[in-house]
Design a protein around this motif. Structure first.
Motif, PDB file in Angstrom:
ATOM      1  N   PHE A 214       5.615  27.408  92.446  1.00 26.86           N
ATOM      2  CA  PHE A 214       4.840  27.312  91.209  1.00 26.86           C
ATOM      3  C   PHE A 214       5.751  27.038  90.014  1.00 26.86           C
ATOM      4  O   PHE A 214       5.440  26.192  89.155  1.00 26.86           O
ATOM      5  N   LEU A 215       6.896  27.738  89.976  1.00 22.53           N
ATOM      6  CA  LEU A 215       7.836  27.511  88.864  1.00 22.53           C
ATOM      7  C   LEU A 215       8.321  26.060  88.876  1.00 22.53           C
ATOM      8  O   LEU A 215       8.406  25.406  87.832  1.00 22.53           O
ATOM      9  N   ALA A 216       8.622  25.555  90.066  1.00 22.95           N
ATOM     10  CA  ALA A 216       9.083  24.164  90.185  1.00 22.95           C
ATOM     11  C   ALA A 216       7.974  23.206  89.739  1.00 22.95           C
ATOM     12  O   ALA A 216       8.227  22.210  89.051  1.00 22.95           O
ATOM     13  N   GLU A 224       6.476  15.397  83.546  1.00 19.31           N
ATOM     14  CA  GLU A 224       5.528  14.278  83.549  1.00 19.31           C
ATOM     15  C   GLU A 224       4.793  14.197  82.206  1.00 19.31           C
ATOM     16  O   GLU A 224       4.566  13.108  81.665  1.00 19.31           O
ATOM     17  N   LEU A 225       4.489  15.376  81.670  1.00 19.56           N
ATOM     18  CA  LEU A 225       3.823  15.401  80.353  1.00 19.56           C
ATOM     19  C   LEU A 225       4.772  14.856  79.272  1.00 19.56           C
ATOM     20  O   LEU A 225       4.340  14.128  78.364  1.00 19.56           O
ATOM     21  N   ALA A 226       6.061  15.185  79.395  1.00 22.62           N
ATOM     22  CA  ALA A 226       7.050  14.701  78.411  1.00 22.62           C
ATOM     23  C   ALA A 226       7.122  13.176  78.439  1.00 22.62           C
ATOM     24  O   ALA A 226       7.277  12.532  77.392  1.00 22.62           O
ATOM     25  N   ALA A 227       6.993  12.601  79.628  1.00 21.57           N
ATOM     26  CA  ALA A 227       7.021  11.131  79.722  1.00 21.57           C
ATOM     27  C   ALA A 227       5.818  10.545  78.982  1.00 21.57           C
ATOM     28  O   ALA A 227       5.923   9.509  78.322  1.00 21.57           O
ATOM     29  N   LEU A 228       4.668  11.243  79.070  1.00 19.81           N
ATOM     30  CA  LEU A 228       3.486  10.787  78.308  1.00 19.81           C
ATOM     31  C   LEU A 228       3.755  10.902  76.813  1.00 19.81           C
ATOM     32  O   LEU A 228       3.341  10.040  76.025  1.00 19.81           O
ATOM     33  N   MET A 271      12.238  21.934 101.498  1.00 18.39           N
ATOM     34  CA  MET A 271      12.054  22.462 102.852  1.00 18.39           C
ATOM     35  C   MET A 271      10.595  22.824 103.134  1.00 18.39           C
ATOM     36  O   MET A 271      10.146  22.711 104.270  1.00 18.39           O
ATOM     37  N   THR A 272       9.865  23.238 102.114  1.00 17.02           N
ATOM     38  CA  THR A 272       8.443  23.546 102.325  1.00 17.02           C
ATOM     39  C   THR A 272       7.707  22.279 102.742  1.00 17.02           C
ATOM     40  O   THR A 272       6.908  22.280 103.693  1.00 17.02           O
ATOM     41  N   VAL A 273       8.002  21.187 102.037  1.00 17.93           N
ATOM     42  CA  VAL A 273       7.352  19.911 102.355  1.00 17.93           C
ATOM     43  C   VAL A 273       7.727  19.495 103.793  1.00 17.93           C
ATOM     44  O   VAL A 273       6.866  19.147 104.605  1.00 17.93           O
ATOM     45  N   VAL A 289       6.227  17.115  93.240  1.00 17.20           N
ATOM     46  CA  VAL A 289       7.096  17.968  92.407  1.00 17.20           C
ATOM     47  C   VAL A 289       8.564  17.622  92.681  1.00 17.20           C
ATOM     48  O   VAL A 289       9.381  17.457  91.765  1.00 17.20           O
ATOM     49  N   ASP A 290       8.876  17.486  93.954  1.00 17.98           N
ATOM     50  CA  ASP A 290      10.233  17.146  94.398  1.00 17.98           C
ATOM     51  C   ASP A 290      10.628  15.763  93.877  1.00 17.98           C
ATOM     52  O   ASP A 290      11.704  15.570  93.299  1.00 17.98           O
ATOM     53  N   ASP A 291       9.721  14.846  94.068  1.00 19.61           N
ATOM     54  CA  ASP A 291       9.932  13.460  93.665  1.00 19.61           C
ATOM     55  C   ASP A 291      10.193  13.329  92.164  1.00 19.61           C
ATOM     56  O   ASP A 291      11.141  12.674  91.733  1.00 19.61           O
ATOM     57  N   ILE A 292       9.332  13.957  91.391  1.00 21.90           N
ATOM     58  CA  ILE A 292       9.467  13.895  89.923  1.00 21.90           C
ATOM     59  C   ILE A 292      10.807  14.505  89.525  1.00 21.90           C
ATOM     60  O   ILE A 292      11.525  13.979  88.678  1.00 21.90           O
TER      61      ILE A 292
END
Ligand code: UGA
Length: 471
Positions: A214-216, A224-228, A271-273, A289-292
């Motif tokens: 959740f923190l990640a 992502e919001l900052a990019a907007l 690792m979860t993914v 999340v990982d990708d971003i």
């Protein structure tokens, strides 16, 4: 109560020292010779604020001691915490070490004692844990013991305080045949005022992983919001402020920048993914999340590239190497990827971090990285200054003075930690994540970055008037 803690890394040593602070009699077991030698001479082998003082204090009053031998202390302890590493050098789960460690200590735990897994482990391993420990007891001809989980929620940099005043204690019950495991852990945490939650072992480990996931997610969401915000010429902090008063949202852990590093968040998301996929289950949100997160590092490098019109042959000053301030930890630090990418593009990268060990280790890990011993040395003759870790001393740098030693006055703030107004006043172009790209009025419009959206320059609509404080 008598307690043994196996493994004196970040998690184990904080547990040992914190338990001693609560008045328990603690033995910390450490097998790595260098680390044990350091501990025996009262030296904490990594940087963690106030841990050294606590260790010193309780070595002095005899409540804490260190040894390489587990058998004696374990057989005299009500609780044996296991806090050994569960991640290998490739950032994958590695459970051979914890299995070997359990095989060594479990046969010696008293029948009325408990083994407590404090390391973060993969769910599959937790599923196997009770049968594994039971088997070890049976093979040793001994009665079953309580097998407990007690995940930690401490943060590097504030780990001692987080341990002593937690917001919750999570106890996971893997197997508790005589129903004394929970009571022992409650006694251990008797001085804590926070809620104590007793869960199944699988619920406990998923609560641990879930918290970090959740923190990640919050950080990648903020990024992502900052990019907007950059796209529409808005200010991320103001936007977050406008959201955060809603108690369902809150404002913490939403700082945009180059993304999360460290030994926990990146590895646990990846690792979860991967582990869920191995069971045929998709986790598209966590994959994103990982990708971003990884994309932020590339975006940072692309922006540096654009700001200096190609980094090849340019001198880039990296301020900060550790994955966050107040630690010397470089595990999965964004700085390492960022430095490597810049060097691969032909830049000369000169880095400084206040932690000497971090400087030494970064130099060993990144080929051709130049490491210097002060921030001033790093920024001298720089074509661009890139803030990677928001150490307080970087936030308060004398920018007017720095302006006279750099080759070009350009700062990119990977942590949204600097004061844009102070930088503009000193004549710097200021780039960030979601705070716009600010340039001193006299400089006019800067060159477009590599990935500026169509119809914009540096993320700002073409034709917009530039002036100090506009963005
Ligand atoms: C993390 C969790 O925060 C702890 O609760 C948990 O106990 C620990 O992992 C663990 O599993 O042992 P830690 O790895 O010490 O703690 O670091 P964090 O404070 O979570 O920071 C992680 C990364 O996120 C850092 O690189 C930091 O710069 C970055 N971050 C943090 C952001 O980019 N934005 C934010 O708003 C907050």
């Amino acid at each position: 109560m008598k307690v043994t803690v196996i493994g004196q890394g970040y998690v184990g040593l904080v547990t040992s020292a914190g338990a001693a602070a609560w008045g328990h009699e603690v033995v910390g077991v450490e097998r790595q010779e260098d680390r044990l030698r350091a501990l025996l001479s009262g030296h904490v082998p990594f940087h963690e604020p106030s841990l050294g003082e606590l260790v010193d204090l309780h070595l002095g009053d005899g409540r804490l001691r260190f040894t390489a031998d587990s058998q004696g202390p374990v057989s005299a302890s009500s609780l044996t915490f296991v806090a050994v590493g569960t991640v290998n050098a490739d950032q994958e789960w590695e459970t051979n070490t914890i299995r070997a460690c359990l095989a060594e200590v479990v046969p010696h735990i008293p029948d009325d004692g408990a083994v407590v897994v404090r390391s973060t482990c993969p769910p599959d391993f937790i599923g196997q844990l009770p049968a594994y420990v039971d088997g070890l007891r049976r093979d040793a001809g001994r009665e079953p013991i309580a097998v407990m989980l007690n995940p930690e929620f401490t943060k590097e940099g504030t780990a001692v305080q987080d341990f002593l005043t937690p917001d919750r204690v999570v106890i996971g019950v893997a197997s508790d045949p005589k129903e004394h495991g929970v009571a022992l852990l409650r006694e251990f945490y008797a001085q804590v005022e926070a809620p104590v939650l007793v869960l199944s072992a699988m619920d406990a480990i998923l609560a641990k992983l879930g918290a970090n996931l959740f923190l990640a997610t919050k950080i990648s969401f903020a990024n992502e919001l900052a990019a907007l915000c950059d796209l529409y010429g808005s200010q991320i902090e103001r936007v977050i402020e406008g959201m955060a008063h809603d108690p369902r949202i809150g404002g913490s852990f939403l700082r945009a920048g180059i993304g999360f590093g460290g030994s926990c968040l990146p590895h646990q998301v990846t690792m979860t993914v991967r582990e869920a996929a191995a069971r045929g289950h998709e986790t598209p949100l966590f994959a994103a999340v990982d990708d971003i997160n990884l994309r932020q590092r590339l975006t940072f490098v692309d922006r540096i590239d654009a700001l200096v019109d190609g980094v090849a042959g340019r001198r880039v000053a990296l301020l900060g190497l550790t994955f966050k301030p107040h630690t010397d930890d470089l595990r999965a630090a964004p700085s390492l990827d960022i430095a490597s990418m810049l060097i691969d593009r032909g830049a000369s990268v000169v880095a400084f971090d206040p932690m000497e060990t971090a400087r030494r280790n970064a130099k060993a890990q990144v080929r051709r990285l130049i490491v210097v011993s002060s921030a001033l040395e790093a920024v001298t003759d720089a074509d661009v200054i890139a803030l990677v870790t928001e150490w307080p001393e970087f936030v308060t740098l004398p920018w007017a003075q720095i302006a006279s030693v750099v080759r070009q006055r350009i700062v990119i703030d990977g942590r949204n930690a600097l004061d844009p107004d102070a930088l503009l006043e000193a004549g710097f172009v200021y780039s960030s994540f979601g705070r716009g790209h600010r340039i001193p009025a006299e400089l006019g419009v800067p060159a477009a970055p590599a990935r500026a959206p169509e119809g914009t320059r540096m993320g700002i609509p073409i034709g917009a008037e530039f002036a100090v404080g506009d963005f």
